[in-house]
Motif scaffolding. Structure first.
Motif, PDB file in Angstrom:
ATOM      1  N   GLN A 150      25.337  53.197 -26.178  1.00  0.00           N
ATOM      2  CA  GLN A 150      26.329  53.348 -27.236  1.00  0.00           C
ATOM      3  C   GLN A 150      27.655  53.756 -26.596  1.00  0.00           C
ATOM      4  O   GLN A 150      27.686  54.594 -25.699  1.00  0.00           O
ATOM      5  CB  GLN A 150      25.882  54.400 -28.251  1.00  0.00           C
ATOM      6  N   TYR A 151      28.733  53.160 -27.065  1.00  0.00           N
ATOM      7  CA  TYR A 151      30.037  53.442 -26.456  1.00  0.00           C
ATOM      8  C   TYR A 151      31.142  53.352 -27.490  1.00  0.00           C
ATOM      9  O   TYR A 151      30.957  52.838 -28.598  1.00  0.00           O
ATOM     10  CB  TYR A 151      30.318  52.462 -25.310  1.00  0.00           C
ATOM     11  N   LYS A 152      32.305  53.885 -27.133  1.00  0.00           N
ATOM     12  CA  LYS A 152      33.492  53.711 -27.960  1.00  0.00           C
ATOM     13  C   LYS A 152      34.577  53.054 -27.112  1.00  0.00           C
ATOM     14  O   LYS A 152      34.576  53.151 -25.876  1.00  0.00           O
ATOM     15  CB  LYS A 152      33.974  55.051 -28.530  1.00  0.00           C
TER      16      LYS A 152
ATOM     17  N   VAL B 192      31.131  55.387 -22.389  1.00  0.00           N
ATOM     18  CA  VAL B 192      29.730  55.484 -22.793  1.00  0.00           C
ATOM     19  C   VAL B 192      29.469  56.835 -23.454  1.00  0.00           C
ATOM     20  O   VAL B 192      29.717  57.893 -22.859  1.00  0.00           O
ATOM     21  CB  VAL B 192      28.803  55.290 -21.575  1.00  0.00           C
ATOM     22  N   LEU B 193      28.960  56.798 -24.669  1.00  0.00           N
ATOM     23  CA  LEU B 193      28.660  58.009 -25.431  1.00  0.00           C
ATOM     24  C   LEU B 193      27.290  58.570 -25.061  1.00  0.00           C
ATOM     25  O   LEU B 193      27.145  59.750 -24.804  1.00  0.00           O
ATOM     26  CB  LEU B 193      28.710  57.715 -26.929  1.00  0.00           C
ATOM     27  N   TYR B 194      26.296  57.717 -25.059  1.00  0.00           N
ATOM     28  CA  TYR B 194      24.971  58.125 -24.605  1.00  0.00           C
ATOM     29  C   TYR B 194      24.152  56.880 -24.310  1.00  0.00           C
ATOM     30  O   TYR B 194      24.494  55.763 -24.722  1.00  0.00           O
ATOM     31  CB  TYR B 194      24.258  59.025 -25.612  1.00  0.00           C
ATOM     32  N   VAL B 195      23.067  57.076 -23.571  1.00  0.00           N
ATOM     33  CA  VAL B 195      22.203  55.977 -23.150  1.00  0.00           C
ATOM     34  C   VAL B 195      20.762  56.342 -23.482  1.00  0.00           C
ATOM     35  O   VAL B 195      20.291  57.432 -23.139  1.00  0.00           O
ATOM     36  CB  VAL B 195      22.345  55.703 -21.638  1.00  0.00           C
TER      37      VAL B 195
ATOM     38  N   ILE C 202      28.552  52.942 -32.704  1.00  0.00           N
ATOM     39  CA  ILE C 202      27.830  53.752 -33.688  1.00  0.00           C
ATOM     40  C   ILE C 202      28.024  53.164 -35.085  1.00  0.00           C
ATOM     41  O   ILE C 202      27.130  53.214 -35.930  1.00  0.00           O
ATOM     42  CB  ILE C 202      28.320  55.208 -33.666  1.00  0.00           C
ATOM     43  N   GLU C 203      29.200  52.585 -35.321  1.00  0.00           N
ATOM     44  CA  GLU C 203      29.508  52.029 -36.634  1.00  0.00           C
ATOM     45  C   GLU C 203      28.628  50.835 -36.974  1.00  0.00           C
ATOM     46  O   GLU C 203      28.524  50.432 -38.127  1.00  0.00           O
ATOM     47  CB  GLU C 203      30.983  51.618 -36.677  1.00  0.00           C
ATOM     48  N   LYS C 204      27.993  50.233 -35.961  1.00  0.00           N
ATOM     49  CA  LYS C 204      27.183  49.040 -36.185  1.00  0.00           C
ATOM     50  C   LYS C 204      25.698  49.361 -36.295  1.00  0.00           C
ATOM     51  O   LYS C 204      24.883  48.469 -36.530  1.00  0.00           O
ATOM     52  CB  LYS C 204      27.402  48.044 -35.046  1.00  0.00           C
ATOM     53  N   LYS C 205      25.341  50.619 -36.117  1.00  0.00           N
ATOM     54  CA  LYS C 205      23.929  50.977 -36.183  1.00  0.00           C
ATOM     55  C   LYS C 205      23.440  50.912 -37.625  1.00  0.00           C
ATOM     56  O   LYS C 205      23.968  51.581 -38.509  1.00  0.00           O
ATOM     57  CB  LYS C 205      23.697  52.391 -35.645  1.00  0.00           C
ATOM     58  N   ALA C 206      22.429  50.082 -37.866  1.00  0.00           N
ATOM     59  CA  ALA C 206      21.789  49.977 -39.189  1.00  0.00           C
ATOM     60  C   ALA C 206      22.808  49.838 -40.303  1.00  0.00           C
ATOM     61  O   ALA C 206      22.735  50.522 -41.308  1.00  0.00           O
ATOM     62  CB  ALA C 206      20.892  51.183 -39.437  1.00  0.00           C
TER      63      ALA C 206
ATOM     64  N   LEU D  40      25.766  66.520 -34.599  1.00  0.00           N
ATOM     65  CA  LEU D  40      25.577  65.305 -35.395  1.00  0.00           C
ATOM     66  C   LEU D  40      26.752  64.351 -35.219  1.00  0.00           C
ATOM     67  O   LEU D  40      26.991  63.492 -36.079  1.00  0.00           O
ATOM     68  CB  LEU D  40      25.434  65.665 -36.881  1.00  0.00           C
ATOM     69  N   ARG D  41      27.473  64.457 -34.111  1.00  0.00           N
ATOM     70  CA  ARG D  41      28.711  63.679 -33.991  1.00  0.00           C
ATOM     71  C   ARG D  41      28.470  62.171 -33.961  1.00  0.00           C
ATOM     72  O   ARG D  41      29.359  61.406 -34.329  1.00  0.00           O
ATOM     73  CB  ARG D  41      29.498  64.134 -32.771  1.00  0.00           C
ATOM     74  N   TYR D  42      27.288  61.726 -33.529  1.00  0.00           N
ATOM     75  CA  TYR D  42      26.989  60.292 -33.504  1.00  0.00           C
ATOM     76  C   TYR D  42      25.890  59.924 -34.498  1.00  0.00           C
ATOM     77  O   TYR D  42      25.246  58.894 -34.362  1.00  0.00           O
ATOM     78  CB  TYR D  42      26.563  59.853 -32.103  1.00  0.00           C
ATOM     79  N   ASN D  43      25.675  60.761 -35.495  1.00  0.00           N
ATOM     80  CA  ASN D  43      24.566  60.547 -36.421  1.00  0.00           C
ATOM     81  C   ASN D  43      25.073  59.902 -37.708  1.00  0.00           C
ATOM     82  O   ASN D  43      25.718  60.553 -38.524  1.00  0.00           O
ATOM     83  CB  ASN D  43      23.882  61.875 -36.739  1.00  0.00           C
ATOM     84  N   PRO D  44      24.761  58.598 -37.918  1.00  0.00           N
ATOM     85  CA  PRO D  44      25.235  57.897 -39.107  1.00  0.00           C
ATOM     86  C   PRO D  44      24.363  58.078 -40.338  1.00  0.00           C
ATOM     87  O   PRO D  44      24.649  57.536 -41.396  1.00  0.00           O
ATOM     88  CB  PRO D  44      25.226  56.431 -38.658  1.00  0.00           C
TER      89      PRO D  44
END
Length: 463
Positions: A106-108, A123-126, A450-454, A254-258
């Motif tokens: 995941q990246y921005k 890269v935000l996390y792997v 992150i915006e594209k997750k689910a 929760l910064r990357y939790n959609p």
């Protein structure tokens, strides 16, 4: 069987029976559209705005879109920002359980420097065990070229969404804070991957302050296809350690939790809350038709969920709760914040959240004839005080961004975590490097994966 609801950061989601493999003829577009119309006329929160004479000749995607009461700042400020449809119901359900075809990274993306057309990825996390992890990618890595071509505002979407294996060229800042490409290239390919949302945890001790820290990427109870609660159990185990250590402060990242499943939000809230099992975690408000039908079937209990009893609950020693947020924090994450507020102080550090105070349901055809799946908004969510005033997002108590230079999870050098530790201890346990602040000011953020997750900031579901 009681229907369930999915929250996108506050999406209520109805999980219909899984489609079984059957030898049935696929539905025509007209049949699919009629099915979409029938489901939406019953479930959709704004069903009073659906036309009585729809055009069934459109493609299913266009037809679904034509039924929506879409948000418009001027004419429909109360409108729908989150409903979506997907051609494969199976892929929709899998993605809501954290299973997708992905590189695991995941990246921005930023314009860097600001004002230029140059694009870089941070890269935000792997995900462990992913192609990106195997290739050596880590949080904080920066890439500036894909397939040997530098990323720009004109080509980054085409290059990054080309599919198949992609080669990323790594860039680094030199001693003068100038970003330069290296000769390091890392090749990754998307594969079907089940992501574990319970990503990182640790504890800190600063004098009398015993602090628990946990990074949670999605509200998912278990892997796709599992009827268990493996991921909820992992959170339970972490909080059992926190309880044994008698933590008196908790930092929930929760910064990357959609968002995700309401059931997991209830589980986490029940590990933290000072409320009891007699207290309501949240109320659900539906359209009049759904309200009337289900009140007759189930009574008033259909419209609320209470906290549950958890032996790992840490409220007896907890004095401070801090939630780290970003502009990607949404749905069930916001549901959690709103649901806890009547029972305890919740300090928010980071950026303003998405603002999803509505919930969706996952609707699929149990006969398997309709291959599409949809995730329409069906409810509005309120806490025990009947408050639902975060449609524009929660504003942090302390606003701070993480910038371009990222540190490993758990490092006090991370701006958000560092600020949280300061809020708890009253002392800066470490100081953010000067160049981190300067570089953060030089980049202009574009978007994030992150915006594209689910479906993006659309996850708030129940099971």
């Amino acid at each position: 069987m009681r229907n369930k609801i999915l929250l996108p950061f506050f999406l209520l989601a109805l999980l219909c029976a899984a489609c079984k493999e059957k030898n049935v003829e696929p539905a025509t577009s007209t049949e699919t559209n009629q099915w979409i119309y029938d489901q939406m006329k019953y479930w959709y929160y704004w069903n009073d705005h659906i036309t009585a004479n729809p055009d069934l000749t459109q493609s299913p995607e266009d037809f679904f879109e034509s039924l929506l009461y879409r948000y418009d700042a001027g004419t429909r400020p109360d409108g729908d920002r989150f409903s979506w449809i997907q051609e494969s119901a199976d892929e929709l359900k899998a993605s809501l359980s954290g299973e997708t075809k992905t590189t695991g990274m995941q990246y921005k993306l930023f314009y860097y420097p600001s004002g230029s057309t140059n694009v870089i990825g941070v890269v935000l996390y792997v995900a462990p065990g992913s192609s990106a992890s195997d290739a050596g990618f880590r949080r904080g890595d920066i890439f500036s070229s894909v397939g040997g071509t530098k990323l720009t505002g004109d080509n980054y979407r085409q290059l990054l969404n080309a599919g198949g294996a992609l080669s990323y060229t790594i860039s680094k800042f030199d001693v003068d804070d100038v970003l330069k490409e290296t000769t390091v290239k890392r090749k990754v390919a998307p594969v079907v991957l089940q992501e574990n949302p319970v990503f990182f945890d640790t504890t800190y001790t600063y004098d009398a302050h015993k602090i628990g820290y946990v990074v949670y990427h999605q509200f998912i109870p278990s892997p796709n296809g599992s009827s268990g609660k493996e991921y909820d159990q992992k959170l339970d185990d972490i909080f059992a350690k926190f309880k044994a250590a008698q933590v008196n402060a908790l930092v929930l990242d929760l910064r990357y939790n959609p968002g995700g499943y309401v059931s997991s939000a209830i589980n986490l809230a029940s590990l933290i809350t000072k409320g009891t099992t007699n207290d309501v975690f949240y109320y659900k408000e539906y359209n009049p038709q759904v309200t009337e039908t289900n009140r007759k079937k189930y009574g008033d209990s259909y419209f609320y969920d209470k906290f549950v009893s958890k032996s790992q609950n840490i409220s007896s020693s907890l004095q401070k709760l801090i939630v780290l947020t970003s502009s990607r924090t949404a749905s069930a994450s916001e549901l959690l914040i709103n649901g806890l507020k009547p029972f305890m102080d919740v300090t928010i550090i980071g950026e303003k959240t998405v603002g999803k105070n509505v919930g969706s349901v996952t609707i699929t055809d149990s006969d398997g004839k309709i291959k599409w799946g949809m995730q329409p908004i069906v409810s509005k969510s309120l806490n025990s005080l009947k408050q639902s005033d975060y449609a524009t997002g929660f504003v942090p108590n302390t606003t701070i961004g993480e910038g371009i230079i990222l540190y490993p999870y758990g490092s006090p050098k991370d701006p958000l975590l560092g600020e949280a530790l300061f809020e708890i201890t009253g002392t800066h346990v470490t100081r953010m490097a000067h160049h981190t602040r300067i570089l953060s000011e030089k980049g202009e953020e574009i978007e994030s994966t992150i915006e594209k997750k689910a479906g993006g900031s659309n996850m708030f579901f129940d099971r």
